[in-house]
Design an enzyme around this catalytic site. Structure first.
Site, PDB file in Angstrom:
ATOM      1  N   TYR A   1      -9.326   5.771  16.973  1.00  0.00           N
ATOM      2  CA  TYR A   1      -9.788   6.094  15.618  1.00  0.00           C
ATOM      3  C   TYR A   1     -11.088   6.899  15.694  1.00  0.00           C
ATOM      4  CZ  TYR A   1     -10.869   4.893  10.686  1.00  0.00           C
ATOM      5  OH  TYR A   1     -11.148   4.919   9.351  1.00  0.00           O
TER       6      TYR A   1
ATOM      7  N   ASP B   1      -6.150   7.058   0.554  1.00  0.00           N
ATOM      8  CA  ASP B   1      -5.720   5.780   1.143  1.00  0.00           C
ATOM      9  C   ASP B   1      -6.537   4.611   0.599  1.00  0.00           C
ATOM     10  OD1 ASP B   1      -7.663   7.205   2.601  1.00  0.00           O
ATOM     11  OD2 ASP B   1      -7.386   5.982   4.380  1.00  0.00           O
TER      12      ASP B   1
ATOM     13  N   GLU C   1     -11.027   9.115  -0.592  1.00  0.00           N
ATOM     14  CA  GLU C   1      -9.761   9.551   0.027  1.00  0.00           C
ATOM     15  C   GLU C   1      -8.629   8.645  -0.482  1.00  0.00           C
ATOM     16  OE1 GLU C   1      -9.929  10.213   4.275  1.00  0.00           O
ATOM     17  OE2 GLU C   1      -8.049  11.338   4.233  1.00  0.00           O
TER      18      GLU C   1
ATOM     19  N   ASP D   1     -14.281   3.424   6.037  1.00  0.00           N
ATOM     20  CA  ASP D   1     -13.606   3.913   7.254  1.00  0.00           C
ATOM     21  C   ASP D   1     -14.362   3.548   8.540  1.00  0.00           C
ATOM     22  OD1 ASP D   1     -11.383   5.115   6.093  1.00  0.00           O
ATOM     23  OD2 ASP D   1     -12.350   7.053   5.873  1.00  0.00           O
TER      24      ASP D   1
ATOM     25  N   HIS E   1      -2.586  10.742   7.601  1.00  0.00           N
ATOM     26  CA  HIS E   1      -3.077  12.107   7.326  1.00  0.00           C
ATOM     27  C   HIS E   1      -1.896  13.078   7.444  1.00  0.00           C
ATOM     28  CE1 HIS E   1      -7.648  11.486   8.375  1.00  0.00           C
ATOM     29  NE2 HIS E   1      -7.383  11.229   7.120  1.00  0.00           N
TER      30      HIS E   1
ATOM     31  N   HIS F   1     -16.413   8.866   6.177  1.00  0.00           N
ATOM     32  CA  HIS F   1     -15.674   9.910   6.804  1.00  0.00           C
ATOM     33  C   HIS F   1     -15.725  11.242   6.045  1.00  0.00           C
ATOM     34  CE1 HIS F   1     -11.154  11.236   6.839  1.00  0.00           C
ATOM     35  NE2 HIS F   1     -11.738  11.868   7.827  1.00  0.00           N
TER      36      HIS F   1
ATOM     37  N   HIS G   1      -9.794  -0.282   7.142  1.00  0.00           N
ATOM     38  CA  HIS G   1      -8.543  -0.269   7.913  1.00  0.00           C
ATOM     39  C   HIS G   1      -8.650  -1.290   9.043  1.00  0.00           C
ATOM     40  CE1 HIS G   1      -7.152   3.471   6.067  1.00  0.00           C
ATOM     41  NE2 HIS G   1      -8.301   4.047   6.377  1.00  0.00           N
TER      42      HIS G   1
ATOM     43  N   HIS H   1     -15.200   5.229  -1.050  1.00  0.00           N
ATOM     44  CA  HIS H   1     -14.687   6.493  -0.491  1.00  0.00           C
ATOM     45  C   HIS H   1     -13.496   6.923  -1.336  1.00  0.00           C
ATOM     46  CE1 HIS H   1     -13.326   9.469   2.282  1.00  0.00           C
ATOM     47  NE2 HIS H   1     -12.647   8.709   3.121  1.00  0.00           N
TER      48      HIS H   1
HETATM   49 FE1  FEO Z   1     -11.224   8.662   4.986  1.00  0.00          FE
HETATM   50 FE2  FEO Z   1      -9.377   5.780   5.305  1.00  0.00          FE
HETATM   51  O1  FEO Z   1      -9.928   7.396   4.516  1.00  0.00           O
END
Ligand code: FEO
Length: 399
Positions: free
Chosen positions: A193, A83, A81, A165, A23, A146, A226, A79
């Site tokens: 996390y 990543d 985002e 996430d 981030h 997330h 992750h 998702h």
């Molecule tokens: Fe909310 Fe791993 O991105």
């Protein structure tokens, strides 16, 4: 190289051993991370999520070695985002007409990031997609776990929940599964996390988990986006999340301070002594915030039942490391934790009231007006600090 998970399901992601910040510079990743992407090869071929953009070429190259990209029937974007969606632009250049399944917010988010009119298929909770051999994907919207667009995808038959996430950890490992890694490392990354990313959404976490549990579907694996995949007692992390989402606290007190010439540190140490004298059981920990990693401090606050924030007064304000921490803590919206502030001053003396106000605004229950002391602490002030610590400990009795 793809790695086998179960039946016709494979991990095809990227392990990022080099990552130290996530981030931007907001989240420290002491143990790296991974961007998990999954390939399901049934009658239909499905790709679930991709990887962060810097690895998109490597991802596409590796994936092409495993499967002719034109064989991919469906892409699932749990998702948006970057990543997880970062390799979509490069992937979609190869397979421009392949449908991308995501939530309505996912479409907005993906369009907002990449400004492409891909073949989006919008899904809602309970929608299903047949992938052949009697198996289906079931979609479950999971807003704010997330982002507003987040969703889970459940694979029937193999009983795998692709949770994106949720239940993840920033934890690079060549081992794919939870039972193969150091459990202390795994849980220290999982709680960090949760504390730093999911705390503000704890009410939604509880609601969503209870909704999923009420479906009473078997879960053999939880494949997050992750870190490692939960295959050994996979619901252990679900139970942990329910604990963490429920005003989590251990028998700990965190004293977090910054200091210019050591006066605030001496107050912190003496308050700690007073707490321990009054309650030998409680685990008191001191953190000079300027010297510590912000995310580690946040995790310590998350684990504590109470906090004491300290700063001397400077320019009618507080030291900048504490100001930055306040900004962070305000957004995380902790519940069920007690707090107070302390700090020395020479002339104007605003720091204690600034810290107290900020802690109150951040959702902490303020248990005292704080300890405000003039100039360098002498024996009398240190005795006052010791007594203040003892009184603070007694105020924890209702917890
Ligand atoms: Fe909310 Fe791993 O991105």
């Amino acid at each position: 190289m793809k790695r086998h998970m179960k039946e016709n399901v494979y991990w095809v992601g990227k392990i990022d051993w080099e990552l130290t910040k996530f981030h931007g510079d907001e989240y420290s990743t002491h143990r790296g991370s991974s961007y998990n992407s999954y390939l399901i090869e049934e009658e239909k071929v499905v790709l679930i999520d991709t990887v962060w953009a810097p690895f998109s070429s490597e991802f596409i190259e590796n994936l092409s070695k495993e499967i002719d990209l034109s064989r991919i029937d469906y892409v699932i974007a749990n998702h948006a985002e970057v990543d997880h969606s970062g390799a979509l632009p490069e992937l979609m250049r190869h397979i421009p007409d392949v449908p991308i399944y995501c939530t309505a917010n996912g479409v907005k988010s993906l369009k907002g990031h990449y400004h492409q009119d891909w073949n989006f298929k919008t899904v809602k909770t309970g929608d299903t997609l047949d992938i052949g051999n009697g198996k289906q994907l079931v979609f479950i919207e999971a807003p704010m776990l997330h982002w507003p667009d987040s969703m889970f995808t459940y694979l029937t038959g193999d009983n795998i929940l692709f949770s994106n996430d949720a239940f993840g950890q920033h934890y690079a490992s060549e081992y794919l599964f939870n039972d193969l890694v150091d459990q202390n490392e795994l849980y220290s990354e999982a709680i960090k996390y949760y504390a730093n990313i999911l705390t503000p959404f704890s009410t939604l976490v509880k609601k969503k988990i209870n909704e999923v549990l009420s479906l009473e579907v078997p879960v053999d694996m939880i494949a997050t986006s992750h870190g490692v995949i939960w295959r050994d007692d996979p619901t252990q992390i679900v139970k942990k999340y329910l604990e963490w989402a429920d005003d989590y606290r251990e028998n700990r007190i965190a004293i977090v301070y910054d200091t210019m010439w050591g006066g605030t540190r001496r107050l912190a140490e003496t308050i700690s002594k007073g707490i321990k004298e009054a309650d030998p059981e409680v685990d008191v920990r001191l953190f000079n915030n300027a010297e510590r990693d912000k995310n580690d401090v946040v995790t310590e606050i998350f684990r504590s039942k109470a906090v004491l924030f300290g700063s001397p007064t400077i320019n009618k304000g507080i030291l900048t490391s504490m100001a930055a921490l306040i900004e962070e803590v305000k957004g995380l919206k902790f519940h069920g934790k007690k707090a107070a502030a302390f700090g020395p001053y020479g002339w104007s003396g605003e720091s204690v009231s600034i810290l107290t106000g900020a802690l109150e605004e951040s959702g902490f229950e303020i248990v005292s007006d704080g300890l405000k002391t003039l100039w360098e602490p002498d024996e009398q002030i240190l005795e006052e600090a010791r007594q203040y610590g003892a009184e603070f400990a007694k105020k924890m009795e209702s917890l």
